[in-house]
Design an enzyme around this catalytic site. Structure first.
Site, mmCIF file in Angstrom:
data_model
loop_
_atom_site.group_PDB
_atom_site.id
_atom_site.type_symbol
_atom_site.label_atom_id
_atom_site.label_comp_id
_atom_site.label_asym_id
_atom_site.label_seq_id
_atom_site.Cartn_x
_atom_site.Cartn_y
_atom_site.Cartn_z
ATOM 1 N N CYS A 1 -0.435 29.320 -15.022
ATOM 2 C CA CYS A 1 -1.032 30.007 -16.170
ATOM 3 C C CYS A 1 -1.915 29.079 -16.986
ATOM 4 O O CYS A 1 -1.684 28.889 -18.186
ATOM 5 C CB CYS A 1 0.082 30.586 -17.030
ATOM 6 N N PRO B 1 0.816 -1.207 0.000
ATOM 7 C CA PRO B 1 0.000 0.000 0.000
ATOM 8 C C PRO B 1 0.857 1.267 0.000
ATOM 9 O O PRO B 1 1.907 1.304 0.638
ATOM 10 C CB PRO B 1 -0.775 -0.107 1.324
HETATM 11 N N1 LLP Z 1 2.265 -1.252 -6.253
HETATM 12 C C1 LLP Z 1 2.341 -0.951 -7.562
HETATM 13 C C2 LLP Z 1 2.952 -1.907 -8.483
HETATM 14 C C3 LLP Z 1 1.844 0.274 -8.022
HETATM 15 O O1 LLP Z 1 1.925 0.565 -9.308
HETATM 16 C C4 LLP Z 1 1.264 1.183 -7.109
HETATM 17 C C5 LLP Z 1 0.736 2.463 -7.563
HETATM 18 C C6 LLP Z 1 1.216 0.819 -5.743
HETATM 19 C C7 LLP Z 1 1.716 -0.411 -5.358
HETATM 20 C C8 LLP Z 1 0.632 1.715 -4.711
HETATM 21 O O2 LLP Z 1 -0.700 1.979 -4.936
HETATM 22 P P1 LLP Z 1 -1.585 2.734 -3.833
HETATM 23 O O3 LLP Z 1 -1.658 1.822 -2.639
HETATM 24 O O4 LLP Z 1 -0.902 3.997 -3.500
HETATM 25 O O5 LLP Z 1 -2.862 2.925 -4.507
HETATM 26 N N2 LLP Z 1 -0.911 9.045 -9.091
HETATM 27 C C9 LLP Z 1 -2.147 8.322 -8.879
HETATM 28 C C10 LLP Z 1 -1.901 6.944 -8.324
HETATM 29 C C11 LLP Z 1 -0.977 6.111 -9.178
HETATM 30 C C12 LLP Z 1 -0.674 4.778 -8.583
HETATM 31 C C13 LLP Z 1 0.444 4.127 -9.281
HETATM 32 N N3 LLP Z 1 0.810 2.868 -8.759
HETATM 33 C C14 LLP Z 1 -3.049 9.136 -7.975
HETATM 34 O O6 LLP Z 1 -2.634 10.202 -7.528
HETATM 35 O O7 LLP Z 1 -4.174 8.762 -7.725
#
Ligand code: LLP
Length: 414
Positions: free
Chosen positions: A343, A273
């Site tokens: 901008c 996570p």
């Molecule tokens: N593991 C892998 C292989 C991933 O690609 C990601 C996130 C995570 C774990 C962690 O995911 P989380 O638990 O944070 O959801 N920029 C986007 C989120 C992109 C996530 C990319 N990968 C946003 O701001 O919503």
């Protein structure tokens, strides 16, 4: 909240802090991050990893390591920060759909605990690398990333588990089967120990994870492997009215679904996570610079940051709340659009923010739940220096990433 209605975090008066550090600023509650790490470690065990793409700096890496979690790094840059923080390579998981030879070499040199193999080209690179290195060194332990063909209920840009994805080896196409075969060949130079599945991000529906498990279960059991990482992706509430499962509930659902799908008891099931660990631990504080009322249309409240410190509203249409740290319990009947200083008309921080009636120029305005994918996706668009990061704990605070300066902005120019 302090006695006067002023915002206090971990015993620190936020407006006092802002008075010294300035705005914009990310303020993180250190104990909140520690609690989430402990929860994740309890729920999944010692191989659970924090996904550092959500937020990364040396202080964060050190804290996560202290709390007993591994760290998922997805580039050479994230790897460098984790190592600079003193995290042992063994506690790192190396991701990336396009790892360069240099990144793979760096991972190998650091003794990274698990490398998550994402493509056939990467298998070739790993094989080349193993021939280049002196014999007798233990082969890196790897997981194969499998795309289960599951569409998670989330924004299209952060969906990763569907068949049409740049990540991993497709299950349905037979690529996953082929990858396992190649990774087990004597030439691969790696020790295949598990599978990795990640279906997307900001997912509230535990059924999405359950579905992914049921799809992968047979393949996993046939593989004879002992480790299964279910990736990250657990969502968090950003705005009033949303709610999300806890990390504990998420882990429970995954474990129950794993047993139901026939995954052996001895399997080490882990996760990585990012958002669920860190999103809710931080707020961003801005200063209101202008209030522009367009009669019959809307009121624009401009703050001294914007899409450079939080691109999520622009990228995903994400919503946030806004409030005034000087008066946390105040009613918020006034609807305004909080915009940044960039901008572009799209530079919106909060569309239709509910704020107190007396909001005015000079006020510090805060957006909560900005701990994940804000600082880490920040840019210097319009040559705006990136805000500092402050950790607050037990009545005191420390700057863990300082504010960028104009000299920093010029540092790379020839
Ligand atoms: N593991 C892998 C292989 C991933 O690609 C990601 C996130 C995570 C774990 C962690 O995911 P989380 O638990 O944070 O959801 N920029 C986007 C989120 C992109 C996530 C990319 N990968 C946003 O701001 O919503």
């Amino acid at each position: 909240m302090g006695a006067t209605g002023r915002l206090s975090i971990a015993g620190v008066d936020v407006l006092g802090l802002v008075g010294e550090v300035g705005t914009p600023v990310f303020v993180y509650d250190e104990e909140h991050i520690r609690r989430r790490c402990r929860e994740a470690r309890r729920a999944f065990g010692p191989r659970v990893a924090y996904a550092s793409k959500a937020f990364m700096c040396k202080a964060m890496a050190a804290l996560v390591h202290e709390e007993g979690c591994c760290i998922d790094v997805s580039t050479g840059g994230e790897l460098a920060v984790a190592l600079a923080a003193g995290v042992p390579g063994e506690r790192l998981v190396m991701h990336g759909n396009n790892k360069s030879m240099e990144e793979l070499e760096a991972a190998r040199a650091a003794g990274v605990g698990r490398v998550v193999v994402d493509s056939f080209d990467e298998i070739d690179r790993l094989a080349t690398l193993s021939q280049k290195l002196p014999h007798g060194r233990p082969a890196p332990k790897v997981w194969a990333r499998v795309t289960p063909g599951v569409e998670a209920h989330t924004h299209e840009y952060v969906m990763t588990g569907q068949d049409d994805s740049k990540f991993g080896f497709g299950l349905a196409s037979g690529a996953a089967e082929e990858a396992l075969h190649r990774l087990r060949s004597e030439f691969a130079g790696v020790e295949l120990v598990g599978l990795h599945v990640h279906i997307g991000s900001q997912i509230f529906a535990l059924e999405s994870f359950e579905l992914a498990l049921s799809v992968i279960a047979q393949f996993f059991e046939r593989s004879g492997l002992e480790e299964l990482c279910m990736g990250g992706g657990l969502g968090v509430p950003y705005v009033a009215g949303e709610s999300a499962p806890s990390i504990t509930e998420w882990a429970e659902a995954i474990k129950v679904a794993a047993r139901r799908a026939g995954i052996a008891e001895k399997t080490v099931i882990s996760a990585e996570p990012g958002r669920a660990i860190v999103a809710r631990s931080a707020i961003t504080c801005y200063t209101v610079g202008t209030v522009k009322e367009l009669p019959g249309l809307r009121t624009y409240v401009s703050v001294d940051g914007g899409m450079s410190d939080n691109p999520r509203p622009v990228l995903y249409g994400s919503g946030y709340e806004a409030f005034l740290p000087r008066d946390v319990p105040a009613e918020r009947p006034r609807v305004v659009t909080v915009v940044g200083k960039h901008c572009e008309s799209g530079d919106v921080v909060v569309r239709d923010a509910h704020v107190p009636t007396d909001l005015c120029v000079g006020d510090v305005l805060a957006t909560p739940v900005t701990g994940a994918y804000g600082h880490s996706m920040a840019s210097n668009y319009n040559k705006v220096p990136r805000p500092p990061v402050v950790f607050v704990k037990d009545g005191s605070w420390r700057v863990v990433v300082r504010r960028e300066t104009y000299e920093d902005l010029l540092a790379l120019d020839a």
